[in-house]
Every structure is written in structure tokens, then in C-alpha cells.
Write a protein that holds these residues in place. Structure first.
Motif, PDB file in Angstrom:
ATOM      1  N   GLU A   1       0.826  -1.210   0.000  1.00  0.00           N
ATOM      2  CA  GLU A   1       0.000   0.000   0.000  1.00  0.00           C
ATOM      3  C   GLU A   1       0.855   1.252   0.000  1.00  0.00           C
ATOM      4  O   GLU A   1       0.560   2.217  -0.717  1.00  0.00           O
ATOM      5  CB  GLU A   1      -0.930   0.017   1.215  1.00  0.00           C
ATOM      6  CG  GLU A   1      -2.174  -0.799   1.044  1.00  0.00           C
ATOM      7  CD  GLU A   1      -3.118  -0.646   2.228  1.00  0.00           C
ATOM      8  OE1 GLU A   1      -3.297   0.497   2.712  1.00  0.00           O
ATOM      9  OE2 GLU A   1      -3.658  -1.667   2.674  1.00  0.00           O
ATOM     10  N   ILE A   2       1.907   1.262   0.795  1.00  0.00           N
ATOM     11  CA  ILE A   2       2.777   2.442   0.854  1.00  0.00           C
ATOM     12  C   ILE A   2       3.519   2.621  -0.463  1.00  0.00           C
ATOM     13  O   ILE A   2       3.645   3.742  -0.967  1.00  0.00           O
ATOM     14  CB  ILE A   2       3.747   2.338   2.050  1.00  0.00           C
ATOM     15  CG1 ILE A   2       2.971   2.489   3.356  1.00  0.00           C
ATOM     16  CG2 ILE A   2       4.838   3.390   1.958  1.00  0.00           C
ATOM     17  CD1 ILE A   2       3.798   2.276   4.597  1.00  0.00           C
ATOM     18  N   ARG A   3       3.994   1.532  -1.052  1.00  0.00           N
ATOM     19  CA  ARG A   3       4.682   1.635  -2.347  1.00  0.00           C
ATOM     20  C   ARG A   3       3.759   2.168  -3.433  1.00  0.00           C
ATOM     21  O   ARG A   3       4.189   2.909  -4.314  1.00  0.00           O
ATOM     22  CB  ARG A   3       5.190   0.264  -2.775  1.00  0.00           C
ATOM     23  CG  ARG A   3       6.494  -0.099  -2.202  1.00  0.00           C
ATOM     24  CD  ARG A   3       7.029  -1.330  -2.896  1.00  0.00           C
ATOM     25  NE  ARG A   3       8.189  -1.827  -2.187  1.00  0.00           N
ATOM     26  CZ  ARG A   3       8.430  -3.097  -1.957  1.00  0.00           C
ATOM     27  NH1 ARG A   3       7.600  -4.019  -2.384  1.00  0.00           N
ATOM     28  NH2 ARG A   3       9.511  -3.454  -1.304  1.00  0.00           N
ATOM     29  N   ASN A   4       2.480   1.780  -3.408  1.00  0.00           N
ATOM     30  CA  ASN A   4       1.542   2.156  -4.454  1.00  0.00           C
ATOM     31  C   ASN A   4       0.804   3.466  -4.169  1.00  0.00           C
ATOM     32  O   ASN A   4      -0.049   3.862  -4.953  1.00  0.00           O
ATOM     33  CB  ASN A   4       0.525   1.037  -4.671  1.00  0.00           C
ATOM     34  CG  ASN A   4       1.183  -0.224  -5.182  1.00  0.00           C
ATOM     35  OD1 ASN A   4       2.162  -0.159  -5.903  1.00  0.00           O
ATOM     36  ND2 ASN A   4       0.658  -1.369  -4.786  1.00  0.00           N
ATOM     37  N   LEU A   5       1.118   4.123  -3.077  1.00  0.00           N
ATOM     38  CA  LEU A   5       0.456   5.379  -2.721  1.00  0.00           C
ATOM     39  C   LEU A   5       0.814   6.458  -3.729  1.00  0.00           C
ATOM     40  O   LEU A   5       1.991   6.715  -3.992  1.00  0.00           O
ATOM     41  CB  LEU A   5       0.884   5.801  -1.311  1.00  0.00           C
ATOM     42  CG  LEU A   5       0.238   7.065  -0.764  1.00  0.00           C
ATOM     43  CD1 LEU A   5      -1.273   6.871  -0.629  1.00  0.00           C
ATOM     44  CD2 LEU A   5       0.838   7.415   0.577  1.00  0.00           C
ATOM     45  N   LYS A   6      -0.202   7.083  -4.310  1.00  0.00           N
ATOM     46  CA  LYS A   6       0.016   8.089  -5.341  1.00  0.00           C
ATOM     47  C   LYS A   6      -0.872   9.310  -5.111  1.00  0.00           C
ATOM     48  O   LYS A   6      -1.604   9.729  -5.991  1.00  0.00           O
ATOM     49  CB  LYS A   6      -0.253   7.501  -6.717  1.00  0.00           C
ATOM     50  CG  LYS A   6       0.656   6.336  -7.043  1.00  0.00           C
ATOM     51  CD  LYS A   6       0.674   6.024  -8.489  1.00  0.00           C
ATOM     52  CE  LYS A   6       1.523   4.834  -8.852  1.00  0.00           C
ATOM     53  NZ  LYS A   6       2.699   4.570  -8.142  1.00  0.00           N
ATOM     54  N   MET A   7      -0.782   9.880  -3.913  1.00  0.00           N
ATOM     55  CA  MET A   7      -1.540  11.094  -3.633  1.00  0.00           C
ATOM     56  C   MET A   7      -0.657  12.058  -2.856  1.00  0.00           C
ATOM     57  O   MET A   7       0.319  11.655  -2.228  1.00  0.00           O
ATOM     58  CB  MET A   7      -2.828  10.795  -2.877  1.00  0.00           C
ATOM     59  CG  MET A   7      -2.664  10.164  -1.515  1.00  0.00           C
ATOM     60  SD  MET A   7      -4.238   9.699  -0.773  1.00  0.00           S
ATOM     61  CE  MET A   7      -4.337  10.881   0.543  1.00  0.00           C
ATOM     62  N   GLY A   8      -0.991  13.317  -2.928  1.00  0.00           N
ATOM     63  CA  GLY A   8      -0.214  14.334  -2.228  1.00  0.00           C
ATOM     64  C   GLY A   8       1.201  14.393  -2.765  1.00  0.00           C
ATOM     65  O   GLY A   8       1.437  14.367  -3.972  1.00  0.00           O
ATOM     66  N   ALA A   9       2.158  14.477  -1.865  1.00  0.00           N
ATOM     67  CA  ALA A   9       3.560  14.561  -2.261  1.00  0.00           C
ATOM     68  C   ALA A   9       4.070  13.251  -2.850  1.00  0.00           C
ATOM     69  O   ALA A   9       5.151  13.217  -3.424  1.00  0.00           O
ATOM     70  CB  ALA A   9       4.417  14.942  -1.054  1.00  0.00           C
ATOM     71  N   PHE A  10       3.300  12.175  -2.730  1.00  0.00           N
ATOM     72  CA  PHE A  10       3.709  10.875  -3.247  1.00  0.00           C
ATOM     73  C   PHE A  10       3.188  10.622  -4.666  1.00  0.00           C
ATOM     74  O   PHE A  10       3.418   9.551  -5.214  1.00  0.00           O
ATOM     75  CB  PHE A  10       3.229   9.763  -2.319  1.00  0.00           C
ATOM     76  CG  PHE A  10       3.766   9.892  -0.923  1.00  0.00           C
ATOM     77  CD1 PHE A  10       5.086   9.627  -0.653  1.00  0.00           C
ATOM     78  CD2 PHE A  10       2.949  10.302   0.111  1.00  0.00           C
ATOM     79  CE1 PHE A  10       5.594   9.754   0.630  1.00  0.00           C
ATOM     80  CE2 PHE A  10       3.437  10.432   1.396  1.00  0.00           C
ATOM     81  CZ  PHE A  10       4.761  10.163   1.661  1.00  0.00           C
ATOM     82  N   ALA A  11       2.501  11.578  -5.242  1.00  0.00           N
ATOM     83  CA  ALA A  11       1.996  11.426  -6.607  1.00  0.00           C
ATOM     84  C   ALA A  11       3.181  11.372  -7.574  1.00  0.00           C
ATOM     85  O   ALA A  11       4.254  11.918  -7.285  1.00  0.00           O
ATOM     86  CB  ALA A  11       1.063  12.574  -6.960  1.00  0.00           C
ATOM     87  N   PRO A  12       3.009  10.737  -8.727  1.00  0.00           N
ATOM     88  CA  PRO A  12       4.096  10.702  -9.715  1.00  0.00           C
ATOM     89  C   PRO A  12       4.517  12.121 -10.108  1.00  0.00           C
ATOM     90  O   PRO A  12       3.734  13.068 -10.006  1.00  0.00           O
ATOM     91  CB  PRO A  12       3.472   9.970 -10.908  1.00  0.00           C
ATOM     92  CG  PRO A  12       2.349   9.185 -10.338  1.00  0.00           C
ATOM     93  CD  PRO A  12       1.847   9.963  -9.164  1.00  0.00           C
ATOM     94  N   VAL A  13       5.738  12.246 -10.557  1.00  0.00           N
ATOM     95  CA  VAL A  13       6.298  13.561 -10.871  1.00  0.00           C
ATOM     96  C   VAL A  13       5.447  14.299 -11.897  1.00  0.00           C
ATOM     97  O   VAL A  13       5.253  15.511 -11.799  1.00  0.00           O
ATOM     98  CB  VAL A  13       7.755  13.409 -11.372  1.00  0.00           C
ATOM     99  CG1 VAL A  13       8.318  14.727 -11.840  1.00  0.00           C
ATOM    100  CG2 VAL A  13       8.611  12.809 -10.283  1.00  0.00           C
TER     101      VAL A  13
END
Length: 160
Positions: free
Chosen positions: A119-131
Motif C-alpha cells: 500500500e505504501i509503495r503504491n500510494l500516489k496522492m499528495g507529495a507521493f503522486a508521480p512527478v
């Protein structure tokens, strides 16, 4: 998403703390990230207002320097936020891997840690969104696109 962290077998608060930190940062930065747009929108409007299309303004080097410093400051802050978030993700993943190794006696607990890590690896929101989905990338492209469209519009008006 945090509600899903109460899994079977139950994990201790210490084991879940890294997981909770990541989702807290993701939620907070998702709300704060659009604020990166505002200084660059104002900067774009200030640059557009100085174009020769509207008046015959000059571009003193000091003004250009101020615009560049402002843009670099905003983009640098966004990049530093992203870097700090990725460092936090790496730390959280390392902590969860360590807890997974310590919990070798329970297969169910190891599987729970594997799910949390995924889940943490696949998190893609906020500052963790792809570049490409980061607000600072969009903010950097916005002024250039706006100036380009204005330059094309000015050339088209010169033709008529």
C-alpha cells in the motif's frame, strides 16, 4: 484509508506508526500542494502585464532577477517537499520490513506487513503522486504555456 489499517491479526501502534505517518503526510500535502500554484500564477500575470503587447515596458535586469528568484524559490520548495516525502516513505518501508523480519513467528502477521508495504509503495496522492502529476511540474509548465500562447496570439494579431 487509515481505517483499513486495523487488520487481522491486529498490529501494535508502534508497528502501525510508520503506516499512519505516510498517510498523514499524503493527506496533508494533497491539501497544501495546490498552494504552489498561486505564486506562479501571480508571477505569470506580472510577466504578461509587462509584455510589449500591452505597453512598451522595459525589462531591467534587476526585475528579471527578482522574477527568476521567485520562481526558483517556489519550485525549490516544492522539490524539497517531494524529496522529504520520498525519504519518509523509504524510512517507513524500512521500518515495516524490520517489523516483518521480527514477526517471523506468525505467517498472518508477515502477510499483513506485506500488504502494508504494498500500500505504501503504491500510494500516489499528495507529495507521493508521480512527478508528472505534481503541482510544481504543472505550475512550471503553466507560465511557459501561457507566455507561448500569448506570443502566438500577438503574432496572429500582427498578421491582421
Amino acid at each position: 484509508m487509515i481505517d483499513r489499517s486495523h487488520r487481522s491479526p491486529p498490529l501494535t501502534e508502534k508497528e502501525l506508526s510508520a503506516y499512519h505517518e505516510i498517510f498523514f503526510v499524503a493527506q496533508r500535502t494533497q491539501i497544501v500542494a495546490p498552494l504552489i500554484w498561486y505564486p506562479l500564477i501571480v508571477l505569470t500575470l506580472m510577466i504578461v502585464a509587462r509584455l510589449s503587447f500591452f505597453d512598451n515596458w522595459t525589462w531591467p535586469p534587476s526585475l528579471v532577477l527578482i522574477y527568476v528568484i521567485t520562481a526558483v524559490w517556489v519550485l525549490g520548495s516544492a522539490i524539497l517537499l517531494r524529496r522529504a516525502a520520498e525519504q519518509l516513505r523509504d524510512t517507513a518501508l524500512n521500518d515495516l520490513r524490520r517489523f516483518r523480519l521480527l514477526g517471523q513467528e506468525s505467517e498472518a502477521k508477515r502477510q499483513t506487513f506485506d500488504e502494508l508495504i504494498a500500500e505504501i509503495r503504491n500510494l500516489k496522492m499528495g507529495a507521493f503522486a508521480p512527478v508528472t502529476e505534481q503541482p510544481f511540474i504543472r505550475a512550471a509548465l503553466f507560465p511557459g504555456a501561457a507566455l507561448g500562447l500569448l506570443a502566438v496570439g500577438q503574432r496572429l494579431l500582427d498578421l491582421f
